[in-house]
Design a protein around this motif. Sequence first.
Motif, PDB file in Angstrom:
ATOM      1  N   PHE A  64      -8.091  -6.186  -3.646  1.00 35.49           N
ATOM      2  CA  PHE A  64      -8.550  -6.800  -4.897  1.00 35.49           C
ATOM      3  C   PHE A  64      -8.065  -6.034  -6.129  1.00 35.49           C
ATOM      4  CE2 PHE A  64     -11.976  -4.606  -2.607  1.00 35.49           C
ATOM      5  CZ  PHE A  64     -12.257  -3.543  -3.456  1.00 35.49           C
ATOM      6  N   ALA A  65      -6.999  -5.256  -5.969  1.00 35.04           N
ATOM      7  CA  ALA A  65      -6.428  -4.516  -7.092  1.00 35.04           C
ATOM      8  C   ALA A  65      -5.554  -5.416  -7.960  1.00 35.04           C
ATOM      9  CB  ALA A  65      -5.609  -3.339  -6.581  1.00 35.04           C
ATOM     10  N   ALA A  66      -5.480  -5.089  -9.248  1.00 38.31           N
ATOM     11  CA  ALA A  66      -4.578  -5.804 -10.146  1.00 38.31           C
ATOM     12  C   ALA A  66      -3.137  -5.409  -9.894  1.00 38.31           C
ATOM     13  CB  ALA A  66      -4.952  -5.501 -11.600  1.00 38.31           C
ATOM     14  N   LYS A  67      -2.928  -4.170  -9.418  1.00 39.82           N
ATOM     15  CA  LYS A  67      -1.585  -3.672  -9.143  1.00 39.82           C
ATOM     16  C   LYS A  67      -1.659  -2.617  -8.059  1.00 39.82           C
ATOM     17  CE  LYS A  67       2.870  -3.415 -10.192  1.00 39.82           C
ATOM     18  NZ  LYS A  67       3.797  -4.565 -10.124  1.00 39.82           N
ATOM     19  N   VAL A  68      -0.687  -2.632  -7.142  1.00 36.88           N
ATOM     20  CA  VAL A  68      -0.599  -1.645  -6.066  1.00 36.88           C
ATOM     21  C   VAL A  68       0.766  -0.984  -6.135  1.00 36.88           C
ATOM     22  CG1 VAL A  68      -0.691  -1.249  -3.579  1.00 36.88           C
ATOM     23  CG2 VAL A  68      -2.136  -3.017  -4.614  1.00 36.88           C
ATOM     24  N   VAL A  69       0.779   0.338  -6.133  1.00 31.25           N
ATOM     25  CA  VAL A  69       2.040   1.083  -6.144  1.00 31.25           C
ATOM     26  C   VAL A  69       2.012   2.103  -5.019  1.00 31.25           C
ATOM     27  CG1 VAL A  69       2.369   0.773  -8.615  1.00 31.25           C
ATOM     28  CG2 VAL A  69       1.188   2.796  -7.793  1.00 31.25           C
ATOM     29  N   LEU A  99       0.932  -1.434   2.510  1.00 32.79           N
ATOM     30  CA  LEU A  99       0.230  -2.171   1.462  1.00 32.79           C
ATOM     31  C   LEU A  99       1.139  -3.290   0.956  1.00 32.79           C
ATOM     32  CD1 LEU A  99      -1.401   0.781  -0.534  1.00 32.79           C
ATOM     33  CD2 LEU A  99      -2.336  -0.535   1.375  1.00 32.79           C
ATOM     34  N   ALA A 100       0.733  -4.505   1.189  1.00 34.99           N
ATOM     35  CA  ALA A 100       1.560  -5.656   0.837  1.00 34.99           C
ATOM     36  C   ALA A 100       1.820  -5.705  -0.668  1.00 34.99           C
ATOM     37  CB  ALA A 100       0.887  -6.940   1.302  1.00 34.99           C
ATOM     38  N   GLY A 101       3.068  -5.948  -1.037  1.00 35.55           N
ATOM     39  CA  GLY A 101       3.420  -6.121  -2.432  1.00 35.55           C
ATOM     40  C   GLY A 101       3.436  -4.849  -3.257  1.00 35.55           C
ATOM     41  N   ALA A 102       3.372  -3.685  -2.622  1.00 37.08           N
ATOM     42  CA  ALA A 102       3.342  -2.428  -3.374  1.00 37.08           C
ATOM     43  C   ALA A 102       4.679  -2.165  -4.048  1.00 37.08           C
ATOM     44  CB  ALA A 102       2.985  -1.275  -2.446  1.00 37.08           C
ATOM     45  N   GLU A 103       4.633  -1.767  -5.310  1.00 36.75           N
ATOM     46  CA  GLU A 103       5.824  -1.357  -6.044  1.00 36.75           C
ATOM     47  C   GLU A 103       6.065   0.126  -5.779  1.00 36.75           C
ATOM     48  OE1 GLU A 103       7.517  -1.021 -10.653  1.00 36.75           O
ATOM     49  OE2 GLU A 103       5.605  -2.014 -10.222  1.00 36.75           O
ATOM     50  N   VAL A 104       7.274   0.504  -5.388  1.00 34.50           N
ATOM     51  CA  VAL A 104       7.590   1.885  -5.043  1.00 34.50           C
ATOM     52  C   VAL A 104       7.955   2.658  -6.308  1.00 34.50           C
ATOM     53  CG1 VAL A 104       9.101   3.416  -3.738  1.00 34.50           C
ATOM     54  CG2 VAL A 104       8.327   1.252  -2.731  1.00 34.50           C
TER      55      VAL A 104
END
Length: 385
Positions: free
Chosen positions: A138-143, A151-156
């Motif tokens: 439920f995060a707005a952004k995942v890095v 973690l799906a969709g995580a920006e590296v």
Amino acid sequence: MSLSVVVAGGGTAGHIEPALAFADAVRRLRPDAVVTALGTEKGLDTRLIPARGYALELILPVPLPRKPSADLLRLPGKVRSAVSRVREVLTKVDADVVVGFGGYVALPAYLGARGRVPIVVHEANARAGLANKIGARFAAKVVAAVPGSGLAGAEVLGIPLRHAVTTLDRAALRAEARQKHGLPADGPVLLVFGGSQGARSLNTALGQALPGLEHEGIAVLHAHGPANEPAGSSRGSADAPTAAASGSADAPTAAASGSADAASGYVPLPYIDDMHLAYAAADAVLCRAGAMTVAEVSAVGLPALYVPLPIGNGEQALNAAPVVAAGGGALVPDAELTGDRVLTELVPWLKDPERLAAMGAAARASGHADADERLANVVFGVVDR
């Protein structure tokens, strides 16, 4: 109105240090910002966070049991209490965003912020921990620090590191650093550390390798751990995954002074103060492969022989894999580390300045020295939206 950022990364230095490096970047980029850290009385929070100039709000730690136990039965009550406390803090500081780095504090921070304040999750390890897996839903952004964290969709983006590390000019500080530690002004230097508690296998192998290193004219700066004795002593040494060395990190921390053996060029220390000066003094590193260790050693451009901690889910080997693949180091399983292996792997590097330079450049290129400010800008974007 000033920006109010709450960071949740307490417990071990591996969670605290990237949180504080991020906080420093926020202050540099937005001097009006107010940063508040969530932490617990357990671990290093009360020592490290106030010392860096940040307000610390204490909550109950919520370690997540991996197996059925009495702790698991008590978990719902602990979570409710911790979440309630988090919500009090968010209201008190009028929080605009919560940025979590995993660990004991992260889960209640995520649950307390959910539906109230935007959440940004940062995962430092090659395999995400349970708290970040939950928060990411439920995060707005995942890095993440590296690809494949789970973690799906995580920006590296890499791991936020201390400015003293990412801006380190090793060549400019080399003479000062060697003089500080009583090391020879010329010739190769090997830096050895195994986290704040030391590492039994590294200490043992180094003790076996010392005569050979001395014969080759290689000096050694060795952080053996405060409860342990220098390499080659009769006492064993700890390999406890606590404090900076725990779970996700293995990050080096501060130190008392030690004594130098001028005849051999061997300088033992309980642990190392001013880690950036230790990096400046060194030409190569023998170390564990915690996420913070790999990130720092790569950022300063040092080739390393990584020896992953032989517990957990194998994330330390995965942490080092990108650097090794890029040519910035090598990896040896803990069970295979011997004095002979240390000499076989490291002496050819340390006797070849051109090879050291090429490996160092490869290590640096594999890292993300600007991760602190990149993460800060991601968070600013979340708040602006």
